[in-house]
Design an enzyme around this catalytic site. Structure first.
Site, PDB file in Angstrom:
ATOM      1  N   ARG A 287       0.856  -1.200   0.000  1.00  0.00           N
ATOM      2  CA  ARG A 287       0.000   0.000   0.000  1.00  0.00           C
ATOM      3  C   ARG A 287       0.886   1.241   0.000  1.00  0.00           C
ATOM      4  O   ARG A 287       0.616   2.217  -0.707  1.00  0.00           O
ATOM      5  CB  ARG A 287      -0.889  -0.001   1.240  1.00  0.00           C
ATOM      6  CG  ARG A 287      -1.902  -1.120   1.244  1.00  0.00           C
ATOM      7  CD  ARG A 287      -2.648  -1.171   2.573  1.00  0.00           C
ATOM      8  NE  ARG A 287      -3.522  -2.329   2.593  1.00  0.00           N
ATOM      9  CZ  ARG A 287      -3.718  -3.106   3.651  1.00  0.00           C
ATOM     10  NH1 ARG A 287      -3.121  -2.850   4.802  1.00  0.00           N
ATOM     11  NH2 ARG A 287      -4.529  -4.140   3.574  1.00  0.00           N
TER      12      ARG A 287
ATOM     13  N   PHE B 293     -10.860  -6.191  -5.616  1.00  0.00           N
ATOM     14  CA  PHE B 293     -10.808  -7.050  -4.424  1.00  0.00           C
ATOM     15  C   PHE B 293     -10.352  -6.183  -3.237  1.00  0.00           C
ATOM     16  O   PHE B 293      -9.420  -6.522  -2.512  1.00  0.00           O
ATOM     17  CB  PHE B 293      -9.835  -8.226  -4.621  1.00  0.00           C
ATOM     18  CG  PHE B 293     -10.090  -9.038  -5.867  1.00  0.00           C
ATOM     19  CD1 PHE B 293     -11.052 -10.053  -5.875  1.00  0.00           C
ATOM     20  CD2 PHE B 293      -9.369  -8.798  -7.037  1.00  0.00           C
ATOM     21  CE1 PHE B 293     -11.277 -10.812  -7.021  1.00  0.00           C
ATOM     22  CE2 PHE B 293      -9.597  -9.554  -8.191  1.00  0.00           C
ATOM     23  CZ  PHE B 293     -10.551 -10.562  -8.181  1.00  0.00           C
TER      24      PHE B 293
ATOM     25  N   ASP C 171     -15.507  -4.639  -4.748  1.00  0.00           N
ATOM     26  CA  ASP C 171     -15.513  -5.902  -4.000  1.00  0.00           C
ATOM     27  C   ASP C 171     -16.922  -6.478  -4.099  1.00  0.00           C
ATOM     28  O   ASP C 171     -17.892  -5.736  -4.234  1.00  0.00           O
ATOM     29  CB  ASP C 171     -15.139  -5.681  -2.530  1.00  0.00           C
ATOM     30  CG  ASP C 171     -14.633  -6.954  -1.859  1.00  0.00           C
ATOM     31  OD1 ASP C 171     -13.415  -7.066  -1.614  1.00  0.00           O
ATOM     32  OD2 ASP C 171     -15.466  -7.865  -1.580  1.00  0.00           O
ATOM     33  N   SER C 172     -17.021  -7.804  -4.023  1.00  0.00           N
ATOM     34  CA  SER C 172     -18.346  -8.422  -4.144  1.00  0.00           C
ATOM     35  C   SER C 172     -19.038  -8.574  -2.799  1.00  0.00           C
ATOM     36  O   SER C 172     -20.211  -8.927  -2.737  1.00  0.00           O
ATOM     37  CB  SER C 172     -18.223  -9.800  -4.819  1.00  0.00           C
ATOM     38  OG  SER C 172     -17.320 -10.597  -4.088  1.00  0.00           O
TER      39      SER C 172
ATOM     40  N   ASP D  39      -5.762  -7.778  -6.155  1.00  0.00           N
ATOM     41  CA  ASP D  39      -5.375  -8.544  -4.962  1.00  0.00           C
ATOM     42  C   ASP D  39      -6.460  -9.572  -4.629  1.00  0.00           C
ATOM     43  O   ASP D  39      -7.159  -9.446  -3.620  1.00  0.00           O
ATOM     44  CB  ASP D  39      -5.145  -7.591  -3.774  1.00  0.00           C
ATOM     45  CG  ASP D  39      -4.640  -8.323  -2.548  1.00  0.00           C
ATOM     46  OD1 ASP D  39      -4.052  -9.410  -2.693  1.00  0.00           O
ATOM     47  OD2 ASP D  39      -4.847  -7.804  -1.430  1.00  0.00           O
TER      48      ASP D  39
ATOM     49  N   CYS E 100      -2.043 -14.712  -3.257  1.00  0.00           N
ATOM     50  CA  CYS E 100      -1.795 -15.198  -1.888  1.00  0.00           C
ATOM     51  C   CYS E 100      -2.040 -16.707  -1.804  1.00  0.00           C
ATOM     52  O   CYS E 100      -2.191 -17.249  -0.723  1.00  0.00           O
ATOM     53  CB  CYS E 100      -2.636 -14.436  -0.866  1.00  0.00           C
ATOM     54  SG  CYS E 100      -4.394 -14.585  -1.138  1.00  0.00           S
TER      55      CYS E 100
HETATM   56  N1  SAH Z   1      -6.763  -6.002  -1.013  1.00  0.00           N
HETATM   57  C1  SAH Z   1      -7.449  -6.221   0.225  1.00  0.00           C
HETATM   58  C2  SAH Z   1      -7.561  -7.688   0.594  1.00  0.00           C
HETATM   59  C3  SAH Z   1      -8.254  -8.545  -0.438  1.00  0.00           C
HETATM   60  S1  SAH Z   1      -8.997  -9.974   0.210  1.00  0.00           S
HETATM   61  C4  SAH Z   1      -6.761  -5.425   1.325  1.00  0.00           C
HETATM   62  O1  SAH Z   1      -5.713  -4.807   1.089  1.00  0.00           O
HETATM   63  O2  SAH Z   1      -7.272  -5.409   2.440  1.00  0.00           O
HETATM   64  C5  SAH Z   1      -9.945 -10.504  -1.138  1.00  0.00           C
HETATM   65  C6  SAH Z   1     -11.271  -9.751  -1.309  1.00  0.00           C
HETATM   66  O3  SAH Z   1     -11.824 -10.183  -2.553  1.00  0.00           O
HETATM   67  C7  SAH Z   1     -12.339 -10.030  -0.267  1.00  0.00           C
HETATM   68  O4  SAH Z   1     -12.773  -8.813   0.284  1.00  0.00           O
HETATM   69  C8  SAH Z   1     -13.496 -10.700  -1.038  1.00  0.00           C
HETATM   70  O5  SAH Z   1     -14.769 -10.257  -0.595  1.00  0.00           O
HETATM   71  C9  SAH Z   1     -13.247 -10.214  -2.435  1.00  0.00           C
HETATM   72  N2  SAH Z   1     -13.704 -11.075  -3.550  1.00  0.00           N
HETATM   73  C10 SAH Z   1     -13.550 -12.413  -3.679  1.00  0.00           C
HETATM   74  N3  SAH Z   1     -13.972 -12.833  -4.902  1.00  0.00           N
HETATM   75  C11 SAH Z   1     -14.412 -11.706  -5.548  1.00  0.00           C
HETATM   76  C12 SAH Z   1     -14.935 -11.468  -6.854  1.00  0.00           C
HETATM   77  N4  SAH Z   1     -15.081 -12.462  -7.742  1.00  0.00           N
HETATM   78  N5  SAH Z   1     -15.269 -10.200  -7.185  1.00  0.00           N
HETATM   79  C13 SAH Z   1     -15.120  -9.185  -6.295  1.00  0.00           C
HETATM   80  N6  SAH Z   1     -14.585  -9.358  -5.068  1.00  0.00           N
HETATM   81  C14 SAH Z   1     -14.237 -10.602  -4.690  1.00  0.00           C
END
Ligand code: SAH
Length: 392
Positions: A211, A227, A249-250, A296, A336
């Site tokens: 970040r 994400f 995000d979903s 991510d 990850c």
């Molecule tokens: N980048 C974030 C952490 C990501 S964790 C940070 O820095 O805090 C992964 C995230 O992806 C989760 O919040 C989950 O809700 C979301 N997610 C998972 N599959 C998804 C999809 N197909 N579309 C949108 N969001 C998704």
């Protein structure tokens, strides 16, 4: 002395333990002596009777998670000393009592000598997540030791193991202190942390340095944070004067947390657009004029059997993202999934770049930060990898 159950290994299966790898797989066991149960402390021997290690027994494919290579004389003393060593490392790294960052990982499982145990520190609240019954059974002792180490700086200990270990039969609970909510500082940015209903222990602490790296490139730019969960990358980008940040995000809970965090930091909300959507769909439909895209995603593969599909999914996702960058734009891309090792991930991203046919340079190779160390004897502990690409 104690009388622990014993596991005797096949003669050709002792090398890994002698090289300090902390796992014994069930196939390595020649015979057992004494009564075994999930979570029991057991001793590991070779078939000539030589002592090798001591650890927690588990009924899965990993039969023992080793926490000592000497016979056990005093478990409490051993655990206190390991926890103190973990704390001293975070002190050395500058996290303890730091004025601008007060959340960090205190215990990173195998790498800190506690296989199956995570402890994250959120400004006075320690969140414990045990991934083995053996570590779960030590949770009260660990809470007591946390109090010894932190003293009055510790307000509460929340145990969030049940959601990963038992699901139906046990509940998450406060082991110390009253139920509370949290707010932390990360590089001077404010975040609310919801360890009770948020994902993992509440926050993705492992992305702190990435970040900060984004904030070096963000000024004046239009950024897509996919994400986004609770908005870590979005908050840093807005702090660094991004022209526009689109967060996707979903999960409705993630969107709620992210909006709260953007508000908490007093940013102009006109610069921040929020989308509750599937990232793959969003990327197909959005404009192709981003200066920076952050990818991510959650772990696409939890085991080796799923690795091939995961690699293909990384390729597809990165391809979609590259298509949305203006010439000269940057892609921050992460994985990850532990089973997708860096070579596989880099290969998937390279394949995506080839498909798009655009000149592409790697500017940064990224990995997990020092409060998420990796034991040199346990390469499986490396899970986070990332690349920053400049796309022409
Ligand atoms: N980048 C974030 C952490 C990501 S964790 C940070 O820095 O805090 C992964 C995230 O992806 C989760 O919040 C989950 O809700 C979301 N997610 C998972 N599959 C998804 C999809 N197909 N579309 C949108 N969001 C998704």
């Amino acid at each position: 002395m104690f009388d622990f159950p014993r596991l005797i290994l096949h003669s050709r299966k002792t090398d890994a333990v002698r090289r300090f790898h902390p796992w014994v797989f069930s196939g390595a066991i020649k015979k057992t002596e004494g009564e075994l149960r999930d979570g029991a402390i057991v001793e590991v021997y070779d078939d000539s009777g030589e002592f090798l290690a001591v650890g927690h027994y588990g009924t899965g494919s990993i039969a023992v998670k080793i926490f000592a290579y000497q016979p056990l004389t005093d478990l409490e003393q051993l655990f206190l000393s390991k926890l103190t060593t973990a704390y001293q490392l975070r002190q050395q790294l500058g996290f303890v009592d730091c004025s601008h960052t007060n959340c960090y990982r205190l215990v990173n499982a195998e790498a800190d000598g506690f296989p199956g145990l995570i402890i994250d520190w959120y400004n006075g609240v320690a969140v414990i997540q045990a991934h083995s019954v053996g570590m779960y059974e030590q949770r009260k002792l660990l809470a007591q030791f946390l109090q010894e180490i932190y003293g009055s700086r510790l307000k509460a200990v929340y145990d969030k193991s049940a959601s990963v270990l038992f699901k139906q039969t046990a509940a998450n609970e406060y082991l110390l202190g009253e139920p509370c909510t949290g707010e932390v500082l990360e590089s001077g940015n404010r975040f609310v942390i919801d360890w009770e209903t948020g994902q993992k222990t509440g926050f993705f602490i492992d992305q702190r340095e990435h970040r900060a790296l984004l904030s070096r490139y963000a000024s004046g730019n239009k950024i897509l944070n996919t994400f986004c969960y609770s908005g870590g990358f979005s908050v840093y980008a807005l702090q660094a004067n991004a022209r526009q940040v689109d967060s996707v995000d979903s999960s409705s809970k993630a969107i709620e947390l992210m909006k709260e965090n953007v508000k908490l930091n007093d940013f102009d909300e006109a610069n921040h657009h929020v989308f509750m959507a599937d990232v793959f769909t969003f990327l197909k439909d959005c404009d192709a004029d981003y200066d920076i895209v952050v990818l991510d995603p959650p772990a696409f593969a939890k085991n080796l059997a799923a690795r091939h599909h995961a690699v293909m999914a990384y390729k597809r996702l990165n391809q979609l993202a590259i298509a949305k960058l203006r010439p000269g734009g940057l892609l921050f891309t992460f994985s990850c999934s532990q089973v997708v090792v860096p070579e596989y991930f880099n290969g998937a991203v390279m394949a995506a770049a080839i498909e798009m046919g655009r000149p592409t340079q790697i500017l940064h190779h990224l990995t997990q930060p020092a409060d998420h160390p990796v034991s040199i004897y346990h390469p499986e502990g490396l899970y986070l990898k990332g690349l920053v690409l400049k796309v022409g």
